[in-house]
Scaffold this motif. Sequence first.
Motif, PDB file in Angstrom:
ATOM      1  N   THR A 149       0.845  -1.194   0.000  1.00 28.63           N
ATOM      2  CA  THR A 149       0.000   0.000   0.000  1.00 28.63           C
ATOM      3  C   THR A 149       0.880   1.243   0.000  1.00 28.63           C
ATOM      4  OG1 THR A 149      -1.908   1.061   1.063  1.00 28.63           O
ATOM      5  CG2 THR A 149      -0.229   0.190   2.529  1.00 28.63           C
ATOM      6  N   PRO A 150       0.551   2.265  -0.775  1.00 28.57           N
ATOM      7  CA  PRO A 150      -0.538   2.282  -1.754  1.00 28.57           C
ATOM      8  C   PRO A 150      -0.153   1.481  -2.993  1.00 28.57           C
ATOM      9  CG  PRO A 150       0.667   4.342  -1.847  1.00 28.57           C
ATOM     10  CD  PRO A 150       1.251   3.574  -0.693  1.00 28.57           C
ATOM     11  N   LEU A 151      -1.126   1.271  -3.866  1.00 28.33           N
ATOM     12  CA  LEU A 151      -0.908   0.541  -5.110  1.00 28.33           C
ATOM     13  C   LEU A 151      -0.885   1.508  -6.276  1.00 28.33           C
ATOM     14  CD1 LEU A 151      -3.489  -2.310  -4.409  1.00 28.33           C
ATOM     15  CD2 LEU A 151      -0.999  -2.540  -4.320  1.00 28.33           C
ATOM     16  N   HIS A 152       0.084   1.332  -7.177  1.00 28.24           N
ATOM     17  CA  HIS A 152       0.080   2.157  -8.382  1.00 28.24           C
ATOM     18  C   HIS A 152      -0.466   1.363  -9.564  1.00 28.24           C
ATOM     19  CE1 HIS A 152       3.690   0.127  -9.809  1.00 28.24           C
ATOM     20  NE2 HIS A 152       4.404   0.563  -8.778  1.00 28.24           N
ATOM     21  N   ALA A 153      -0.529   1.989 -10.706  1.00 33.82           N
ATOM     22  CA  ALA A 153      -1.225   1.408 -11.855  1.00 33.82           C
ATOM     23  C   ALA A 153      -0.631   0.073 -12.295  1.00 33.82           C
ATOM     24  CB  ALA A 153      -1.242   2.393 -13.019  1.00 33.82           C
ATOM     25  N   ILE A 154       0.702  -0.071 -12.223  1.00 33.61           N
ATOM     26  CA  ILE A 154       1.322  -1.324 -12.649  1.00 33.61           C
ATOM     27  C   ILE A 154       0.896  -2.466 -11.727  1.00 33.61           C
ATOM     28  CG2 ILE A 154       3.508  -2.551 -12.975  1.00 33.61           C
ATOM     29  CD1 ILE A 154       4.760   0.117 -13.776  1.00 33.61           C
ATOM     30  N   HIS A 155       0.882  -2.204 -10.403  1.00 32.15           N
ATOM     31  CA  HIS A 155       0.405  -3.226  -9.467  1.00 32.15           C
ATOM     32  C   HIS A 155      -1.010  -3.664  -9.815  1.00 32.15           C
ATOM     33  CE1 HIS A 155       3.158  -1.169  -6.241  1.00 32.15           C
ATOM     34  NE2 HIS A 155       3.853  -1.960  -7.041  1.00 32.15           N
ATOM     35  N   LEU A 156      -1.867  -2.687 -10.029  1.00 30.17           N
ATOM     36  CA  LEU A 156      -3.276  -2.979 -10.304  1.00 30.17           C
ATOM     37  C   LEU A 156      -3.451  -3.708 -11.630  1.00 30.17           C
ATOM     38  CD1 LEU A 156      -4.720   0.449  -9.121  1.00 30.17           C
ATOM     39  CD2 LEU A 156      -4.969  -1.751  -7.954  1.00 30.17           C
ATOM     40  N   GLU A 157      -2.689  -3.303 -12.642  1.00 31.14           N
ATOM     41  CA  GLU A 157      -2.781  -3.960 -13.951  1.00 31.14           C
ATOM     42  C   GLU A 157      -2.317  -5.411 -13.866  1.00 31.14           C
ATOM     43  OE1 GLU A 157      -0.478  -1.413 -16.434  1.00 31.14           O
ATOM     44  OE2 GLU A 157      -2.100   0.055 -16.711  1.00 31.14           O
ATOM     45  N   ASN A 158      -1.260  -5.671 -13.088  1.00 35.54           N
ATOM     46  CA  ASN A 158      -0.780  -7.045 -12.929  1.00 35.54           C
ATOM     47  C   ASN A 158      -1.813  -7.911 -12.221  1.00 35.54           C
ATOM     48  OD1 ASN A 158       1.702  -6.720 -14.217  1.00 35.54           O
ATOM     49  ND2 ASN A 158       2.754  -6.079 -12.345  1.00 35.54           N
ATOM     50  N   MET A 159      -2.457  -7.350 -11.198  1.00 36.30           N
ATOM     51  CA  MET A 159      -3.484  -8.108 -10.492  1.00 36.30           C
ATOM     52  C   MET A 159      -4.688  -8.371 -11.388  1.00 36.30           C
ATOM     53  SD  MET A 159      -3.520  -6.847  -6.519  1.00 36.30           S
ATOM     54  CE  MET A 159      -2.607  -5.305  -6.494  1.00 36.30           C
ATOM     55  N   LEU A 160      -5.063  -7.377 -12.183  1.00 38.87           N
ATOM     56  CA  LEU A 160      -6.181  -7.560 -13.109  1.00 38.87           C
ATOM     57  C   LEU A 160      -5.852  -8.639 -14.137  1.00 38.87           C
ATOM     58  CD1 LEU A 160      -8.933  -6.746 -14.261  1.00 38.87           C
ATOM     59  CD2 LEU A 160      -7.775  -4.920 -15.537  1.00 38.87           C
ATOM     60  N   LYS A 161      -4.630  -8.623 -14.635  1.00 40.35           N
ATOM     61  CA  LYS A 161      -4.209  -9.627 -15.623  1.00 40.35           C
ATOM     62  C   LYS A 161      -4.316 -11.032 -15.043  1.00 40.35           C
ATOM     63  CE  LYS A 161      -0.294 -10.724 -18.664  1.00 40.35           C
ATOM     64  NZ  LYS A 161       1.080 -10.286 -19.077  1.00 40.35           N
ATOM     65  N   LEU A 162      -3.828 -11.201 -13.817  1.00 36.78           N
ATOM     66  CA  LEU A 162      -3.893 -12.518 -13.190  1.00 36.78           C
ATOM     67  C   LEU A 162      -5.323 -12.909 -12.860  1.00 36.78           C
ATOM     68  CD1 LEU A 162      -0.777 -12.404 -10.842  1.00 36.78           C
ATOM     69  CD2 LEU A 162      -1.054 -13.709 -12.961  1.00 36.78           C
ATOM     70  N   SER A 163      -6.118 -11.939 -12.410  1.00 37.17           N
ATOM     71  CA  SER A 163      -7.523 -12.234 -12.106  1.00 37.17           C
ATOM     72  C   SER A 163      -8.256 -12.740 -13.339  1.00 37.17           C
ATOM     73  CB  SER A 163      -8.208 -10.986 -11.555  1.00 37.17           C
ATOM     74  OG  SER A 163      -9.559 -11.240 -11.255  1.00 37.17           O
ATOM     75  N   ARG A 164      -7.962 -12.152 -14.483  1.00 37.27           N
ATOM     76  CA  ARG A 164      -8.598 -12.583 -15.730  1.00 37.27           C
ATOM     77  C   ARG A 164      -8.160 -13.983 -16.135  1.00 37.27           C
ATOM     78  NH1 ARG A 164      -8.161  -6.715 -18.860  1.00 37.27           N
ATOM     79  NH2 ARG A 164     -10.236  -5.974 -18.247  1.00 37.27           N
ATOM     80  N   LEU A 165      -7.029 -14.435 -15.603  1.00 39.30           N
ATOM     81  CA  LEU A 165      -6.561 -15.795 -15.867  1.00 39.30           C
ATOM     82  C   LEU A 165      -7.117 -16.790 -14.856  1.00 39.30           C
ATOM     83  CD1 LEU A 165      -2.815 -15.051 -16.714  1.00 39.30           C
ATOM     84  CD2 LEU A 165      -4.586 -15.797 -18.313  1.00 39.30           C
ATOM     85  N   GLY A 166      -7.927 -16.299 -13.922  1.00 34.76           N
ATOM     86  CA  GLY A 166      -8.545 -17.176 -12.949  1.00 34.76           C
ATOM     87  C   GLY A 166      -7.857 -17.224 -11.598  1.00 34.76           C
ATOM     88  N   VAL A 167      -6.812 -16.410 -11.422  1.00 37.53           N
ATOM     89  CA  VAL A 167      -6.118 -16.377 -10.138  1.00 37.53           C
ATOM     90  C   VAL A 167      -6.994 -15.682  -9.104  1.00 37.53           C
ATOM     91  CG1 VAL A 167      -4.075 -15.533  -8.922  1.00 37.53           C
ATOM     92  CG2 VAL A 167      -3.866 -16.356 -11.280  1.00 37.53           C
TER      93      VAL A 167
END
Length: 213
Positions: A149-167
Amino acid sequence: MVSENKAAYPTRSPKRWVIGITGASGAIYGITLCRQLLNAGFHLHLVVSDAGWRVLKEELGWNVSNRLECVNSAFGSAVSEGRMTYHPLNDIGASIASGSFICEGMAIVPCSMGSLSAIASGASTNLLTRAADVMLKEGRPLLIVPRETPLHAIHLENMLKLSRLGVRIIPAMPAFYNGPQSIEDIVHFIVGKTMDNMGIEHNLYKRWGQPNE
């Protein structure tokens, strides 16, 4: 002609999980999860990043000069009984580096932004990120507990990418509706939420609407 003999197929072990601990603050989450899973009868394969060992030393006061002895001390008979297997970070030939290793899945608790980035980009630079990559390619559950914390855009984009893969992304964000009275209560809430997403029953925290007992 391919034989239909079922004995030719590998036997699935429903009691085996891979646990990763990285250099994010909150190593106590990973250690508590391991102890809860061992108490529940699961067999664990543990891999810890170099930074993860540093956090274990700084936050929990562990003497990490001999890592194998450290694991033996922390988990006792589970190691000698074969219920806990420790894999050095650079042992890229370990069992968990192969898709032929049968397990229920992997949980990385806590997960640093560096390890999360490597997993999101498919960079298998060590055994921990390789094991995570195996979960993705084999379609097995991968759970990540990020702690930053805090999270910047790269952190959030990486999490979104993994979430879309089912993580499953389970941020280390404690709730307070259950009236925590100690640090242990807060730790148990995060570990309990992780176990919820692993499909494992527990009684680590009081759920919303659950009456006092």
